[in-house]
Design a protein around this motif. Sequence first.
Motif, PDB file in Angstrom:
ATOM      1  N   VAL A 107       0.853  -1.188   0.000  1.00  0.00           N
ATOM      2  CA  VAL A 107       0.000   0.000   0.000  1.00  0.00           C
ATOM      3  C   VAL A 107       0.888   1.238   0.000  1.00  0.00           C
ATOM      4  O   VAL A 107       1.707   1.430   0.909  1.00  0.00           O
ATOM      5  CB  VAL A 107      -0.932   0.034   1.228  1.00  0.00           C
ATOM      6  N   SER A 109       0.646   5.189   0.161  1.00  0.00           N
ATOM      7  CA  SER A 109      -0.326   6.219   0.534  1.00  0.00           C
ATOM      8  C   SER A 109       0.237   7.617   0.311  1.00  0.00           C
ATOM      9  O   SER A 109       1.384   7.908   0.675  1.00  0.00           O
ATOM     10  CB  SER A 109      -0.725   6.065   2.000  1.00  0.00           C
ATOM     11  N   PRO A 112      -1.667  10.752   3.707  1.00  0.00           N
ATOM     12  CA  PRO A 112      -2.426   9.786   4.513  1.00  0.00           C
ATOM     13  C   PRO A 112      -3.295  10.410   5.593  1.00  0.00           C
ATOM     14  O   PRO A 112      -4.201   9.735   6.108  1.00  0.00           O
ATOM     15  CB  PRO A 112      -1.327   8.903   5.130  1.00  0.00           C
ATOM     16  N   ARG A 117     -10.559   9.990   0.659  1.00  0.00           N
ATOM     17  CA  ARG A 117      -9.554   9.162   0.019  1.00  0.00           C
ATOM     18  C   ARG A 117     -10.120   8.410  -1.179  1.00  0.00           C
ATOM     19  O   ARG A 117     -11.309   8.063  -1.226  1.00  0.00           O
ATOM     20  CB  ARG A 117      -8.967   8.149   1.025  1.00  0.00           C
ATOM     21  N   ILE A 119      -8.989   5.043  -3.614  1.00  0.00           N
ATOM     22  CA  ILE A 119      -8.096   3.898  -3.834  1.00  0.00           C
ATOM     23  C   ILE A 119      -7.962   3.655  -5.339  1.00  0.00           C
ATOM     24  O   ILE A 119      -8.952   3.665  -6.068  1.00  0.00           O
ATOM     25  CB  ILE A 119      -8.655   2.619  -3.181  1.00  0.00           C
ATOM     26  N   ASP A 173      -4.627   6.173  -2.037  1.00  0.00           N
ATOM     27  CA  ASP A 173      -3.929   4.949  -1.654  1.00  0.00           C
ATOM     28  C   ASP A 173      -3.798   4.059  -2.885  1.00  0.00           C
ATOM     29  O   ASP A 173      -4.806   3.631  -3.464  1.00  0.00           O
ATOM     30  CB  ASP A 173      -4.693   4.219  -0.550  1.00  0.00           C
ATOM     31  N   ILE A 175      -2.829   0.560  -4.122  1.00  0.00           N
ATOM     32  CA  ILE A 175      -2.708  -0.751  -3.487  1.00  0.00           C
ATOM     33  C   ILE A 175      -2.370  -1.807  -4.526  1.00  0.00           C
ATOM     34  O   ILE A 175      -3.096  -1.987  -5.515  1.00  0.00           O
ATOM     35  CB  ILE A 175      -3.996  -1.148  -2.747  1.00  0.00           C
ATOM     36  N   TYR A 214      -9.974   2.067   8.588  1.00  0.00           N
ATOM     37  CA  TYR A 214      -9.788   2.686   7.267  1.00  0.00           C
ATOM     38  C   TYR A 214     -11.074   2.670   6.449  1.00  0.00           C
ATOM     39  O   TYR A 214     -11.866   1.719   6.489  1.00  0.00           O
ATOM     40  CB  TYR A 214      -8.707   1.936   6.487  1.00  0.00           C
TER      41      TYR A 214
END
Length: 333
Positions: A107, A109, A112, A117, A119, A173, A175, A214
Amino acid sequence: MKLKSNIHAVLLLCSMAAGLASCDGCKKPVPVPEEYTAVAPAFEADTAFAYVERQCAYGPRVTGSEAHAECGAWLSSEFTRLGAVVTEQKATFTLYDGTKVSGMNIVASYQPDLPDRIIVCAHWDSRPWADHDPDEQMHKTAIDGANDGASGVAVLLELARMMQKEAPQVGVDLICFDAEDCGTPDWAKDDANSESTWCLGSQYWAEHHHVEGYTANCAILLDMVGGSGTHFCKEGFSLRYAPQLCDRIWAMAHRLGVGQYFSYDEGGFVTDDHLPVNRSGIPCVDIIGSDKTAGGFAPTWHTTEDNVRNIDRNVLAAVGRTVAELIYTASPL
């Protein structure tokens, strides 16, 4: 990933979708003039292509292998070099036959501390078996996964470079999910529903988020986003879970002038990493490539031909520019 054929599971998932939170941060397209000027930094397709090459240079990144460990260490260091706060989420995964392998989600970020947020995710492992190769003798050979794996991660890395250069107004983020492509091989199927053997890294993440408590406003999964002759239909589960986000992605692609890669046609239901993300309560759309001529997945899918020679910079750029623009036009809630 695999095409979904179990209609009972489809109906169950569709009924579950009604209970999910809506994507308030992503659901309404931003009004734009007819001639649209992009606000995101330039997406460099050559850099993204070089990132595909770099991953494939390690060889097949089969979860638990030496090549996989070496590539994972490089990915973590590269995201760190590009200014991200990196979390390595290590886990042990159990394969379809009971074999246990060590792996990790990565991950990266940006900002943060921001509560709003987005993804953007992809899988970084490659398939242990070329079980769709035309040559049956190659069915137990690991694949390079240039398109099916490396292309999505390459876009994430290029997005990271852009965000290091210019921060967006929302937290992001990136990932890299592990063990997506360890699902039951064709020759070992003894059950009509082997869905649980796929997407092991995202299943783990959905149950153990990398940060306690999260959440994110929405998520975009990138899978097979660099293959020659690729276009993108609206995947079935994406339309069930996150239709507004799906509409916004496709509308943005057309505004940016790359609409030839994004068909408004509805595609099939695909078992992929977006399912665990959606089930965890975060609306997620799967931008997943299909063959523009023949339909279905690309002819290189799960074959030894899934290599760098079959990667198209233009496809990488179309996806990368679209996702970048969505990030840079998202406003804090």
